[in-house]
Design a protein around this motif. Structure first.
Motif, PDB file in Angstrom:
ATOM      1  N   GLY A  17      38.620  36.061  39.527  1.00  0.00           N
ATOM      2  CA  GLY A  17      39.963  35.569  39.263  1.00  0.00           C
ATOM      3  C   GLY A  17      40.947  36.671  38.944  1.00  0.00           C
ATOM      4  O   GLY A  17      40.576  37.737  38.457  1.00  0.00           O
ATOM      5  N   LEU A 103      38.429  28.267  37.411  1.00  0.00           N
ATOM      6  CA  LEU A 103      39.614  29.075  37.148  1.00  0.00           C
ATOM      7  C   LEU A 103      40.835  28.243  36.782  1.00  0.00           C
ATOM      8  O   LEU A 103      41.689  28.692  36.023  1.00  0.00           O
ATOM      9  N   GLU A 107      42.815  29.126  33.492  1.00  0.00           N
ATOM     10  CA  GLU A 107      44.224  29.508  33.566  1.00  0.00           C
ATOM     11  C   GLU A 107      45.107  28.572  32.735  1.00  0.00           C
ATOM     12  O   GLU A 107      46.087  29.007  32.129  1.00  0.00           O
TER      13      GLU A 107
END
Length: 128
Positions: A17, A103, A107
């Motif tokens: 990522g 992810l 995030e």
């Protein structure tokens, strides 16, 4: 730091990522900075191991781990994610680690921390 002490003199640690915890590290100094960042961004994070698969001899041990990470974030946000980690050890020292999480969940957690006044989640990955 126990995780850093377990690393071989030559290693690679990749976290997938393009975010503050992502990147590729190959030095002890960058790993110390990365672990400090984790502790700053996810204070009180708890890792629960669900599965560990081990293969190979002591000269090349392959390990796959499925774990959960959870913890409270600023702003009354709860972080819960699944972590998959693939490691290779040589004679008991870590020579490679590859970490994969959801992810989108990560995030969102980093955004929640940033929204509560910590600019660190917006930082570039620690790479070397």
């Amino acid at each position: 730091m126990a995780m850093v002490d377990g690393l071989a003199p030559s290693f690679e640690y990749r976290f997938h990522g393009d975010h503050a915890l992502g990147g590729r590290r190959t030095t002890r100094e960058s790993m110390i900075r990365w672990w400090k960042r984790i502790l700053d961004l996810l204070p009180g994070a708890r890792f629960d191991i669900h599965d560990i698969l081990v293969s190979g001899g002591p000269w090349r041990t392959r390990i796959a781990v499925r774990a959960s990470i959870s913890g409270d974030l600023p702003g009354n946000v709860r972080y819960e994610n699944t972590v998959f980690q693939f490691m290779t050890l040589a004679w008991g020292k870590v020579i490679s680690v590859e970490t994969v999480e959801d992810l989108q969940v990560l995030e969102r957690a980093l955004a929640a921390v940033a929204e509560n006044g910590n600019p660190e989640p917006l930082a570039a990955p620690i790479n070397d």
